[in-house]
Structure formats: structure tokens, C-alpha cells
Design an enzyme around this catalytic site. Structure first.
Site, PDB file in Angstrom:
ATOM      1  CG  HIS A  29      -1.829  -1.200   1.265  1.00 35.42           C
ATOM      2  ND1 HIS A  29      -1.400  -2.460   1.603  1.00 35.42           N
ATOM      3  CD2 HIS A  29      -3.151  -1.308   0.971  1.00 35.42           C
ATOM      4  CE1 HIS A  29      -2.417  -3.302   1.524  1.00 35.42           C
ATOM      5  NE2 HIS A  29      -3.492  -2.631   1.143  1.00 35.42           N
ATOM      6  CG  LEU A 119      -9.006  -0.835   8.144  1.00 37.91           C
ATOM      7  CD1 LEU A 119      -9.744  -0.518   6.838  1.00 37.91           C
ATOM      8  CD2 LEU A 119      -7.920   0.200   8.396  1.00 37.91           C
ATOM      9  CG  ASN A 187      -6.568   9.344   2.427  1.00 39.22           C
ATOM     10  OD1 ASN A 187      -7.727   8.937   2.323  1.00 39.22           O
ATOM     11  ND2 ASN A 187      -5.555   8.550   2.714  1.00 39.22           N
ATOM     12  CG  HIS A 263      -6.008   1.574  -0.677  1.00 38.27           C
ATOM     13  ND1 HIS A 263      -5.910   1.937   0.639  1.00 38.27           N
ATOM     14  CD2 HIS A 263      -6.247   0.233  -0.697  1.00 38.27           C
ATOM     15  CE1 HIS A 263      -6.093   0.866   1.390  1.00 38.27           C
ATOM     16  NE2 HIS A 263      -6.297  -0.173   0.618  1.00 38.27           N
ATOM     17  NE  ARG A 356     -25.017 -16.946  36.674  1.00 41.17           N
ATOM     18  CZ  ARG A 356     -26.038 -16.143  36.886  1.00 41.17           C
ATOM     19  NH1 ARG A 356     -25.939 -14.857  36.658  1.00 41.17           N
ATOM     20  NH2 ARG A 356     -27.199 -16.614  37.293  1.00 41.17           N
ATOM     21  CB  SER A 383     -25.527 -11.259  34.410  1.00 47.54           C
ATOM     22  OG  SER A 383     -26.765 -10.615  34.539  1.00 47.54           O
ATOM     23  CG  PHE A 436     -23.937 -10.757  23.685  1.00 53.96           C
ATOM     24  CD1 PHE A 436     -24.825 -11.047  22.647  1.00 53.96           C
ATOM     25  CD2 PHE A 436     -24.462 -10.463  24.922  1.00 53.96           C
ATOM     26  CE1 PHE A 436     -26.197 -11.034  22.850  1.00 53.96           C
ATOM     27  CE2 PHE A 436     -25.840 -10.447  25.134  1.00 53.96           C
ATOM     28  CZ  PHE A 436     -26.706 -10.732  24.103  1.00 53.96           C
ATOM     29  CG  HIS A 460     -25.815 -15.953  31.091  1.00 55.69           C
ATOM     30  ND1 HIS A 460     -24.905 -15.454  31.989  1.00 55.69           N
ATOM     31  CD2 HIS A 460     -27.034 -15.652  31.593  1.00 55.69           C
ATOM     32  CE1 HIS A 460     -25.539 -14.868  32.992  1.00 55.69           C
ATOM     33  NE2 HIS A 460     -26.837 -14.977  32.776  1.00 55.69           N
ATOM     34  CG  ASP A 468     -32.807 -13.731  28.362  1.00 57.70           C
ATOM     35  OD1 ASP A 468     -33.883 -13.101  28.444  1.00 57.70           O
ATOM     36  OD2 ASP A 468     -31.828 -13.524  29.099  1.00 57.70           O
TER      37      ASP A 468
HETATM   38  C1  LIG Z   1     -11.992  -4.727   9.075  1.00 61.73           C
HETATM   39  C2  LIG Z   1     -11.374  -4.490   7.747  1.00 61.73           C
HETATM   40  N1  LIG Z   1     -12.149  -4.454   6.648  1.00 61.73           N
HETATM   41  C3  LIG Z   1     -11.598  -4.310   5.428  1.00 61.73           C
HETATM   42  C4  LIG Z   1     -10.256  -4.194   5.294  1.00 61.73           C
HETATM   43  C5  LIG Z   1      -9.636  -4.114   3.905  1.00 61.73           C
HETATM   44  N2  LIG Z   1      -9.138  -2.747   3.715  1.00 61.73           N
HETATM   45  C6  LIG Z   1      -7.850  -2.442   3.896  1.00 61.73           C
HETATM   46  S1  LIG Z   1      -7.581  -0.790   3.768  1.00 61.73           S
HETATM   47  C7  LIG Z   1      -9.219  -0.514   3.422  1.00 61.73           C
HETATM   48  C8  LIG Z   1      -9.776   0.863   3.249  1.00 61.73           C
HETATM   49  C9  LIG Z   1      -8.777   1.831   2.943  1.00 61.73           C
HETATM   50  O1  LIG Z   1      -9.212   3.124   3.129  1.00 61.73           O
HETATM   51  P1  LIG Z   1      -8.521   4.040   4.202  1.00 61.73           P
HETATM   52  O2  LIG Z   1      -8.752   3.466   5.518  1.00 61.73           O
HETATM   53  O3  LIG Z   1      -8.971   5.412   3.958  1.00 61.73           O
HETATM   54  O4  LIG Z   1      -6.980   3.887   3.882  1.00 61.73           O
HETATM   55  P2  LIG Z   1      -6.175   4.644   2.753  1.00 61.73           P
HETATM   56  O5  LIG Z   1      -6.895   4.436   1.455  1.00 61.73           O
HETATM   57  O6  LIG Z   1      -6.127   6.043   3.157  1.00 61.73           O
HETATM   58  O7  LIG Z   1      -4.841   3.961   2.747  1.00 61.73           O
HETATM   59  C10 LIG Z   1      -9.929  -1.679   3.397  1.00 61.73           C
HETATM   60  C11 LIG Z   1     -11.361  -1.762   3.087  1.00 61.73           C
HETATM   61  C12 LIG Z   1      -9.476  -4.223   6.464  1.00 61.73           C
HETATM   62  N3  LIG Z   1      -8.160  -4.122   6.449  1.00 61.73           N
HETATM   63  N4  LIG Z   1     -10.059  -4.353   7.668  1.00 61.73           N
END
Ligand SMILES: Cc1ncc(C[n+]2csc(CCOP(=O)(O)OP(=O)(O)O)c2C)c(N)n1
Length: 660
Positions: A29, A119, A187, A263, A356, A383, A436, A460, A468
Site C-alpha cells: 500500500h 481496521l 485523505n 491505495h 459463573r 450477571s 455476545f 450464560h 431469553d
Molecule cells: C476490518 C477491515 N475491513 C476491510 C479491510 C480491507 N481494507 C484495507 S484498507 C481498506 C480501506 C482503505 O481506506 P482508508 O482506511 O482510507 O486507507 P487509505 O486508502 O487512506 O490507505 C480496506 C477496506 C481491512 N483491512 N479491515
């Protein structure tokens, strides 16, 4: 004020190491490092407290590249500032076994604080790191401040679109974690499009509403070092967590600038050349850093040495003045346990409780002796029974307490926990309903990848939570956790096994999931409950006709079923198998002693998905479970309807015996 030519060169050194490495790897990248180089430069050279020669220095500032896909940014920074990362390491970016994997990985590259890539997680981790700092400062600082550092995070559009960062930032704002500073690489381009098609809210307004201090740096496409510096100075001075939105250009300087094409794929040799020409960098050779630039950067890397030495003196004075506290902190930092711990005893008199409940008893018994044990639940501790009584709450501006109220934010709870765990000084726990776990699984997975010492309590644990209904009744979750590498999952059968499970979890150097019941479980007798071996013979014959293998609440059910089978003359062994992972780590002889190969009539009983159980019951055995969703009804009615009664199980087992 325009940047000086020196600044420009030092920033460009980051950029071109990054794009040359991406180009050489033919994957990666380039866009983020090109756009965010100036903010990273300003942070690392004017603010970040670090000593490149000692990446483990305890009071260093923490830096998290939440947008882990931009990993070449951090690798370039680490190389330039003199961490143990060579130019050859950069040249083997993304190659098998290199120190420069596609996304930054903890334990892999000195200077990488936490594994990032999915992310949003990194920002959650950063909140955890900042919370760890705040808590440890409140507990350990005296006349001398031995804990006093910032947590910095670079986050991208993707990080801020993900819900986990919103949860974590909301909590950080509530708690007022003033030493957390996030630089937003604004960006306006993500992977597949410009953000105008997906992400148009006023992000700063959102952070204002969370209670953060927000600033925007707009000039010069995010390259104005003086403006970035001023923003960082203001951020540090403000008592709130800080969010600095820096308007940048993805792929700055390249022909692909401002497009999603910059990207996530190499620029191409031609575009690399054009970018170098546009930014005034020699086209040849690749991986070029002028000697003077490198020497200057290396000076930045060693600058922290003196700062660390000053800290060492402060620490020595603190340690002299507070010897007991120092002994405690050093034990915790070395990940040692006290020689003895006041574990509670469970007997026939007090032992018939929900697991628990037993878990809460264990935690509270050892809490005084284990000040590193801190954590909380996602609004469920009445709980989950995980509240540490008498140890105070983490509150805005007052972080000495050991109970963290995460609110209904499971995902952030997981991500923050990973930050707490990687900081050093805390062994965090979480708690929520088992079902969860799905709301926090990405963080649990990263705990496993990071090998963090974290304890995930899930209560649980089955359809037997009752009324539930299916929205709350886990079915497939055990299979999910068991399939996760590095994670040890334990589902204890009674209070004694719960105690043993906690003993394991406290001592274990990786993450543990403790899966506990809502309902009361009978005490299964005083015995050597060999949880640390994963499974053991609870009762029955040396040479059985039939083996019933169960976990958790179904162990008592297996015991009841065995009674019926014995009455009919079937020699039945009951095996408790609270942890697959631990059992599979035992040697063949032990496993054979528990589950002799020769006994083909084996039946597993677990109130959940049967996936995976065939490895224990063999070709001829039966994996008895629940491969469908549950139902809203009292537990006894569910047990009857789903065939989880002693009679129903004895019947199936008899049929099995007849068929093998
Ligand atoms: C949870 C998750 N979903 C999808 C991705 C795949 N992915 C990597 S970067 C990105 C998006 C990139 O956009 P941005 O965060 O703005 O980064 P930039 O383009 O500025 O490098 C995605 C969808 C990931 N790494 N993590």
C-alpha cells in the site's frame, strides 16, 4: 511557514523507502505512506518519546499505526530511526519470514506495539494503551512519576468507519483519557472509492460530541510541519483525548494521487520514477537515503537514550522510596506470579454453584494478591459475577480502580483489552454473555494473534440459560473459539474445575476463554480435577464398554446418564473434557489413558454444535449436541425438548453400544 529543505528530505526519505519496498514486493500500500509521511515525521521527530536501542523501555510513548495496511510507513520510520531493522529487511517486505510482514505484527518487529490490520482495532488498542497508562500512573506514581507517557495513533478513513473505533472513542471521551492523541489521515479516499460515496459525516463533530479535543490541519495537503507540530503541542496540553484531522492526499506526489488506485497496489516502475521526479528525489538507486539524512534520523533514534537514563534515575529513586511497590511492579512486569495465592476451596458444602458464581468467588479471593488483574464487563457484571469487590471503579479523572465499566461495547472491550494487555503491567479480563462473543470476536482473534495475556470470561454458556431464547443462547460459539489458534478455551464442569481453569488462565502467557454457566451446577466431588491437562477420567471403569465425554454442565448430565447405564449393566466411564486445546497438547500415553483407542463406543455430550467432536469420539462414536438454534423456554423444558436428559442420553448411548 514552508517546510525547510531538510524537513522535506527527511520526509521524502520515509516516502521513497515505502514506495520502493512496495514496488519491489510487487504488493502493498503506497498511498498512505506518501500522504501521511509528514504527520508521522513531525510526530516521531518532535514528540514521540522513544529510544530505538530499547524498544521495551517501559515508559516510552506508544505509537499505533491503526491503518496497518500502511505498514511500510512504520517500517521506514523504524529503519530510519535506528531500530534493529535493516535495509535488507525493507527489501524483503511481505516475504516469508521477513521482519516486515504485510501488516505490522507484535513480537515480530521491534517497535511494533500491537498487531494491526483489521481496521478500527488499532484505535481500540490505543484506547487500551492509554487507559493502561492512566491506571498504572494512578497506582504507581508517587513523588516521582515513573509512568508518564502518551499514546499516539494514526488512523485512516477505514479505521473511523469501523464501529469498534466509535465504541472505543466514546469510552475514551467519557473517561477523559487526556494522553491519547489520534492523528486522522483524512485523505477522502478508501480502497474502492472516494469517501464521498460512503463516509460524509463531520468526523470532528462526532469526536467533539464524544468529548474529545479536536483540531483540523488543512494547509499544504498535510505537509505543513509547523502546523502539525502546533497541533500536537496543543493536543498534549489539552486534558481531553485529542483528535487531529489532517487533510492529506492519498498517494501524494504520484500520478495516482487522490485516487483509490494509489491505495493498495504498487505504483508501477514508471510512476515510482515520476513520483521521485515530482518530489525532487534521485530516481536511482532504489532504497536511497542520503547519508546526511540517515545520520540525522539516527540521531533522533538515539536522542531518547538520555531521556531513558533520566527516567532510570527517577525509577531508582522511586524504587528506593517505595520498595514494596517496586517489588510488586517488577514482579508484574516480569510476568511472574506471587509464590502462593489465596485460592478458595470448593467442597460438597459450598461447591454446588453456577460456574459463573464460582468464577466470581475465585476472582475475588485472589484479587488482593494480584493487583495486575483489572477488567470489567460490557454492562453485565451483576450477571457475569466478575466485579472485583472493594477495588474501586475506573472513573473519569480517577483511574486507580480495577473495575472497568465498558458499557454495552463488547467490541471495544475486546480491543481495549488487547491494548491493556500489550502495554505491560496489567492482566486484563473481560466479561459478557457467551453469545455476545460474536460482538467481540475480531478482538479475541487478535488477542490470539498477539498472544496477549488476557482472560475472556463468557457466562450464560448454553441453551440452558433458558427463557431469553435463541438470540441469547450460544450454539456455535464453542466451535468458533476452538478453531481459533493460540486461544485456550475452557468450559469447566463445576466449581472445582472453574477454580482450576482460573489457575490456568492466571498463569498462562496467552489468551484464555472461560466459558461458564448461568445455571447452578452440582459439585462433582473432591478430586484431582486435571483441567490443566484438558481432560481426565471423572469416574468409571478401568476397562469400560462405553465412554461418555462431556464439558461444562453436561458433565453432571453424563454422570446421571452413566447411573442409568450402569443399572443396565453397561460399564461406563465419564470423561470431563473442559479444554480441547489442553487435552490435545498431552502426550499420547495420557490421552490414551483417558480415551482408550480400543473403546469404540464413545459419545460426546455438549449443548452446542457438534462440529469437531468426531476427533474425540472416532468413526463409530456419536457426537451428541445441538446443531440448531435454541428456544425461549425454561431450561428444564429445553433439556427435555432437545434430548438433554439422563434418560434420553442413556437411550442413545445404549443404541450406540449395540451398534459398534
Ligand atoms: C476490518 C477491515 N475491513 C476491510 C479491510 C480491507 N481494507 C484495507 S484498507 C481498506 C480501506 C482503505 O481506506 P482508508 O482506511 O482510507 O486507507 P487509505 O486508502 O487512506 O490507505 C480496506 C477496506 C481491512 N483491512 N479491515
Amino acid at each position: 511557514m514552508p517546510n525547510t529543505p531538510d524537513d522535506q528530505q527527511r520526509i521524502n526519505a520515509i516516502r521513497f523507502l515505502a514506495i520502493d519496498a512496495v514496488q519491489k514486493a510487487n504488493s502493498g500500500h503506497p498511498g498512505l505512506p506518501l500522504g501521511a509521511a509528514a504527520m508521522a515525521y513531525t510526530l516521531w521527530t518532535r514528540h514521540l518519546k522513544f529510544n530505538a536501542a530499547d524498544s521495551a523501555w517501559w515508559d516510552r510513548d506508544r505509537f499505533v499505526l491503526s491503518a496497518g495496511h500502511g505498514s511500510m510507513l512504520i517500517y521506514a520510520l523504524l529503519y530510519l530511526s535506528g531500530y534493529p531493522l535493516t535495509l535488507d529487511d525493507l527489501k524483503s517486505f511481505r516475504q516469508l519470514g521477513s521482519k516486515t510482514p504485510g501488516h505490522p505484527e507484535l513480537h515480530h518487529t521491534a517497535g511494533v506495539e500491537v498487531t494491526t490490520g483489521p481496521l478500527g482495532q488499532g484505535l481500540g488498542n490505543a484506547v487500551g494503551l492509554a487507559l493502561a497508562e492512566a491506571h498504572l500512573a494512578a497506582v504507581y506514581n508517587r513523588e516521582q512519576k515513573i509512568v508518564d507517557h502518551f499514546t499516539y495513533c494514526i488512523a485512516s478513513d477505514g479505521d473511523l468507519m469501523e464501529g469498534v473505533s466509535a465504541e472505543a472513542s466514546s469510552l475514551a471521551g467519557h473517561l477523559g483519557l487526556g494522553k491519547l492523541i489520534v492523528l486522522y489521515d483524512d485523505n477522502k479516499v478508501s480502497l474502492a472509492a472516494r469517501t464521498e460515496v460512503t463516509f460524509t459525516e463531520d468526523v470532528c463533530a462526532r469526536y467533539d460530541a464524544y468529548g474529545w479535543h479536536t483540531q483540523t490541519v488543512t494547509g499544504d495537503d498535510g505537509n505543513d510541519v509547523a502546523a502539525l507540530d502546533a497541533a500536537l503541542i496543543a493536543a498534549k496540553a489539552d486534558p481531553r483525548p485529542s483528535f487531529i484531522a489532517v487533510r492529506t492526499i492519498l498517494g501524494f506526489g504520484s500520478p495516482k494521487a487522490n485516487t483509490f488506485g494509489a491505495h493498495g497496489e504498487p505504483l508501477g516502475a514508471d510512476n515510482v520514477r515520476k513520483t521521485k521526479e515530482a518530489l525532487g528525489w534521485p530516481v536511482e538507486p532504489d532504497f536511497y537515503v542520503p547519508d546526511g539524512v540517515l545520520a540525522w534520523w539516527r540521531g533522533i533514534g538515539t536522542r531518547g537514550k538520555a531521556v531513558q537514563e533520566t527516567w532510570n534515575r527517577t525509577y531508582a529513586a522511586w524504587s528506593k522510596a517505595n520498595p514494596e511497590l517496586a517489588a510488586q511492579l517488577e514482579r508484574i512486569r516480569d510476568e511472574r506470579l506471587p509464590e502462593t495465592l489465596p485460592w478458595p476451596a470448593f467442597t460438597a458444602e459450598n461447591g454446588s454453584v453456577a460456574s459463573r458464581e464460582a468464577g466470581g468467588t475465585v476472582m475475588n479471593a485472589v484479587a488482593q494478591a494480584l493487583p495486575e488483574l483489572c477488567g470489567g464487563s460490557a454492562d453485565l457484571d451483576p450477571s457475569t459475577k466478575t466485579y472485583l469487590k472493594g477495588f474501586g471503579d475506573v472513573k473519569p479523572g480517577d483511574y486507580a480502580g480495577r473495575n472497568i465499566h465498558y458499557g454495552v461495547r463488547e467490541h471495544a472491550m475486546g480491543a481495549i483489552t488487547n491494548g491493556l494487555a500489550v502495554h505491560s503491567g496489567i492482566v486484563p479480563f473481560t466479561a459478557t454473555f457467551f453469545n455476545f462473543v460474536d460482538y467481540m470476536k475480531p478482538a479475541v482473534r487478535l488477542a490470539a494473534l498477539n498472544k496477549t495475556r488476557a482472560i475472556f470470561v463468557f457466562t450464560h454458556d448454553s441453551v440452558f440459560l433458558g427463557e431469553d431464547g435463541p438470540t441469547h443462547q450460544p450454539v456455535e460459539q464453542l466451535a468458533n473459539l476452538r478453531a481459533t489458534p493460540n486461544l485456550t478455551t475452557i468450559r469447566p464442569a463445576d466449581s472445582l474445575e472453574t477454580l482450576e481453569a482460573w489457575k490456568f488462565a492466571i498463569a498462562h502467557k496467552g489468551p484464555t476463554a472461560l466459558v461458564l454457566s448461568r445455571q447452578k451446577l452440582p459439585f462433582l466431588g473432591e478430586r484431582n480435577a486435571a483441567v490443566s491437562r484438558g481432560g481426565y477420567v471423572l469416574q468409571g471403569h478401568a476397562k469400560p464398554d462405553l465412554i461418555l465425554i462431556a464439558t461444562g454442565s453436561e458433565v453432571a448430565l453424563a454422570v446421571e446418564s452413566a447411573k442409568i447405564l450402569e443399572e443396565h449393566g453397561t460399564k461406563t466411564r465419564v470423561v470431563s473434557l473442559p479444554s480441547w486445546e489442553l487435552f490435545l497438547q498431552q502426550d499420547d500415553a495420557y490421552r490414551e489413558s483417558v480415551l482408550p483407542e480400543a473403546v469404540r463406543a464413545r459419545m460426546s455430550i455438549e449443548a452446542g454444535a457438534t462440529l469437531g467432536w468426531h476427533r474425540f469420539v472416532g468413526d463409530r462414536g456419536i457426537a451428541y449436541g445441538i446443531d440448531h438454534f435454541g428456544a425461549s423456554a425454561p431450561a428444564a423444558a429445553i433439556a427435555k425438548a432437545f434430548g438433554f436428559t439422563p434418560e434420553a442420553i442413556a437411550k442413545v448411548a445404549s443404541g450406540l453400544l449395540a451398534s459398534v
